[in-house]
Write a protein that holds these residues in place. Structure first.
Motif, PDB file in Angstrom:
ATOM      1  N   UNK A   1      63.060  69.234  38.832  1.00  0.00           N
ATOM      2  CA  UNK A   1      63.608  70.193  39.783  1.00  0.00           C
ATOM      3  C   UNK A   1      64.060  71.407  39.008  1.00  0.00           C
ATOM      4  N   UNK A   2      64.071  72.536  39.677  1.00  0.00           N
ATOM      5  CA  UNK A   2      64.559  73.748  39.033  1.00  0.00           C
ATOM      6  C   UNK A   2      65.729  74.275  39.839  1.00  0.00           C
ATOM      7  N   UNK A   3      66.677  74.841  39.141  1.00  0.00           N
ATOM      8  CA  UNK A   3      67.834  75.423  39.798  1.00  0.00           C
ATOM      9  C   UNK A   3      67.772  76.939  39.628  1.00  0.00           C
TER      10      UNK A   3
ATOM     11  N   UNK B   1      76.849  71.077  57.361  1.00  0.00           N
ATOM     12  CA  UNK B   1      75.870  71.793  56.534  1.00  0.00           C
ATOM     13  C   UNK B   1      74.620  70.949  56.328  1.00  0.00           C
ATOM     14  N   UNK B   2      73.539  71.640  56.034  1.00  0.00           N
ATOM     15  CA  UNK B   2      72.234  71.003  55.873  1.00  0.00           C
ATOM     16  C   UNK B   2      71.494  71.648  54.713  1.00  0.00           C
ATOM     17  N   UNK B   3      70.717  70.842  53.985  1.00  0.00           N
ATOM     18  CA  UNK B   3      69.766  71.425  53.029  1.00  0.00           C
ATOM     19  C   UNK B   3      68.542  70.513  52.927  1.00  0.00           C
ATOM     20  N   UNK B   4      67.448  71.084  52.533  1.00  0.00           N
ATOM     21  CA  UNK B   4      66.194  70.331  52.324  1.00  0.00           C
ATOM     22  C   UNK B   4      65.537  70.976  51.116  1.00  0.00           C
ATOM     23  N   UNK B   5      65.462  70.231  50.029  1.00  0.00           N
ATOM     24  CA  UNK B   5      65.126  70.894  48.755  1.00  0.00           C
ATOM     25  C   UNK B   5      63.660  70.809  48.371  1.00  0.00           C
TER      26      UNK B   5
ATOM     27  N   UNK C   1      65.817  61.141  41.868  1.00  0.00           N
ATOM     28  CA  UNK C   1      66.951  61.505  42.719  1.00  0.00           C
ATOM     29  C   UNK C   1      67.809  62.663  42.185  1.00  0.00           C
ATOM     30  N   UNK C   2      67.553  63.140  40.968  1.00  0.00           N
ATOM     31  CA  UNK C   2      68.434  64.163  40.359  1.00  0.00           C
ATOM     32  C   UNK C   2      68.587  65.422  41.213  1.00  0.00           C
ATOM     33  N   UNK C   3      67.474  65.890  41.772  1.00  0.00           N
ATOM     34  CA  UNK C   3      67.521  67.116  42.571  1.00  0.00           C
ATOM     35  C   UNK C   3      68.405  66.948  43.801  1.00  0.00           C
TER      36      UNK C   3
ATOM     37  N   UNK D   1      63.022  70.943  44.188  1.00  0.00           N
ATOM     38  CA  UNK D   1      62.496  69.760  43.515  1.00  0.00           C
ATOM     39  C   UNK D   1      61.020  69.652  43.816  1.00  0.00           C
ATOM     40  N   UNK D   2      60.289  69.311  42.814  1.00  0.00           N
ATOM     41  CA  UNK D   2      58.874  69.065  43.028  1.00  0.00           C
ATOM     42  C   UNK D   2      58.444  67.899  42.154  1.00  0.00           C
TER      43      UNK D   2
END
Ligand SMILES: *Cc1c(COP(=O)(O)O)cnc(C)c1O
Length: 490
Positions: free
Chosen positions: A198-200, A243-247, A254-256, A193-194
């Motif tokens: 956001x891009x997947x 589990x952990x993530x940081x995008x 909030x979509x990302x 996300x920026x």
């Protein structure tokens, strides 16, 4: 009569409007408690910038402790409320890398938050501040054995493991100590996300985290993430918390976060079923955006929290799993807007710049751009150089009736890229000795500061209840020479 727009420069970026009132503090870039006095000076809880300059000098980071505490509480309260019925609340880890000193660490703890660290040095600050190990997390893609040992010495609440390699090392060190390490696995869900989008992507080409792509290991159908889950469950010295993530960072929508949460919950459910385990925790990282300029529009924490809670609630129901305890890791959204940097203006010059190409047929037309030099620069704010980050600025020591003039605020370093604020309208009568304030400098400015050109790093002043105190003193010339071993060193 001239309107503000009459002073618009063709050299300005499209997003930058001429402010209707150059003397007004534009929301939401400023901390609560920042205002102006009758003399037109910026004040923080009544303390004027000239008083602050008198006592502490410039450049100076001026932080509102009251604002820090209320932003920290706002995140905790909003997420606790939104997730109350899902997992009984949320653990909020303040991302210490954005700004950390012992005073700030203690505020974080007093407001009921926990603290994320990513080095032995940050753990040392936490220890000095008296933060309980159970309220600390440790990140990093290349933790040293000493850092892992320190985390175990301090009985850390969680070590966020970044790779299979590291999992093995943590397991080995914990085992040799006869201990069990509490571990989260950092995954890369392929969501980046920026700011406004956001891009997947399926594949991850970055240093952080374990890929969730099914062909990310040589074994067909097995992702690096699954390999790590399987390995973690096989070590007696590892307790796999989850589990952990940081995008990403500076994210407004909030979509990302929602897409990442869905992917991680799906994976968590699959792993729990396949390996007959329970992973009680899920950390959705940080990255909530703040206002650096008047066009940035951050969402209130409650709005983000509710959007994320809705996704977690429905996805867990769909998967038929007990929702894990959620944690988040905001850094800049807590500290960023609490602080402005106070500079003194030195030299000024105006250059003439060719008309932008978009101005058809405007050959041989030039426009003025004013360079306003201040007494700091890339050594106290590296973000414009590092990331092309935009900031804003305002004349802080007085009001002015002068016309708006497109200006570029630059530092005093020996680099032409040493820009503090690339484009801003300032009053045309800004002069040497005036004070400028740049808002939104609480995060990743002092933290990234350097001694380039042997400039002393500025101090940080905290204001609370109308009183100012140094929480980090500014460096002196002696500090600058402290580690130099000297000419005659044998
Ligand atoms: C940097 C970082 C954060 C904080 O990011 P902000 O944009 O300051 O909210 C949180 N978690 C991790 C793992 C990070 O690396």
């Amino acid at each position: 009569m001239n309107t503000a727009a009459d002073h618009a420069s063709p050299l300005a970026p499209e997003w930058l409007a001429v402010p209707a009132d150059l003397n007004a503090l534009q929301e939401p870039m400023w901390a609560s408690g920042v205002g102006k006095n009758d003399a037109g000076e910026i004040t923080v809880e009544g303390l004027s910038v000239s008083e602050l300059k008198e006592r502490f000098g410039t450049p100076l980071f001026v932080m509102s402790e009251s604002d820090f505490r209320s932003r920290a509480r706002a995140f905790k309260d909003a997420f606790d409320a939104a997730f109350a019925d899902i997992c009984g609340g949320v653990d909020v880890y303040y991302a210490g890398k954005s700004f950390l000193c012992t005073a700030v660490a203690s505020w974080v703890a007093e407001e009921g938050l926990r603290l994320d660290t990513c080095s032995g040095g940050e753990l040392a600050v936490a220890a000095r501040a008296g933060i309980e190990g159970s309220n600390l997390g440790l990140h990093g893609n290349n933790k040293s054995d000493a850092e892992i040992n320190r985390a175990l010495d301090m009985s850390l609440g969680r070590i966020v493991v970044d790779s299979i390699d590291e999992l093995e090392r943590v397991a080995k060190i914990a085992s040799s100590r006869g201990e069990v390490a509490k571990v989260m696995l950092r995954l890369t869900p392929g969501v980046h996300a920026h700011t406004h989008e956001f891009i997947a992507t399926a594949h991850e080409d970055q240093k952080f985290g374990l890929s969730m792509a099914e062909d990310s290991t040589e074994e067909a159908g097995l992702s690096a993430a699954e390999e790590a889950v399987a390995a973690a469950t096989s070590y007696a010295s590892i307790e796999l918390l989850g589990l952990h993530c940081h995008i990403g960072s500076q994210i407004f929508e909030p979509d990302g976060f929602a897409v990442a949460a869905e992917k991680l919950l799906g994976f968590l459910a699959a792993m729990q079923a396949k390996y007959s385990i329970v992973m009680p925790e899920l950390d959705l990282g940080g990255g909530y955006g703040i206002a650096y300029t008047p066009v940035d529009t951050p969402r209130p924490p409650a709005e983000i929290a509710e959007a994320m809670a809705a996704v977690v609630r429905s996805k867990c129901a769909e998967l038929g799993i007990t929702p894990p305890r959620i944690s988040i890791e905001p850094g800049r959204a807590i500290v960023g807007s609490t602080t402005f940097t106070l500079y003194e203006v030195g030299t000024l010059k105006t250059v003439r710049v060719d008309a932008p190409e978009s101005e058809d047929g405007q050959k041989n037309v030039t426009y003025p751009r004013r360079y306003v030099s201040v007494d700091g620069g890339m050594s106290d704010n590296a973000r414009p150089v590092l990331y092309d980050a935009d900031y804003s600025a305002i004349l802080a020591s007085r009001d002015s009736d002068a016309t708006p003039q497109l200006s570029r605020v630059v530092g005093k370093h020996c680099e032409s890229g040493d820009i503090v604020v690339r484009d801003v309208y300032l009053p045309a009568d800004v002069a040497a000795g005036d004070l400028l304030a740049v808002p939104g400098t609480g995060a990743y400015c002092w933290a990234l500061s350097s001694n380039y050109n042997y400039l002393a790093r500025p101090g940080v002043v905290a204001v609370r209840d109308g009183a100012a105190r140094l929480i980090v003193r500014g460096e002196t010339e002696e500090d600058l020479l402290n580690r130099d071993m000297g000419v005659a060193n044998v």
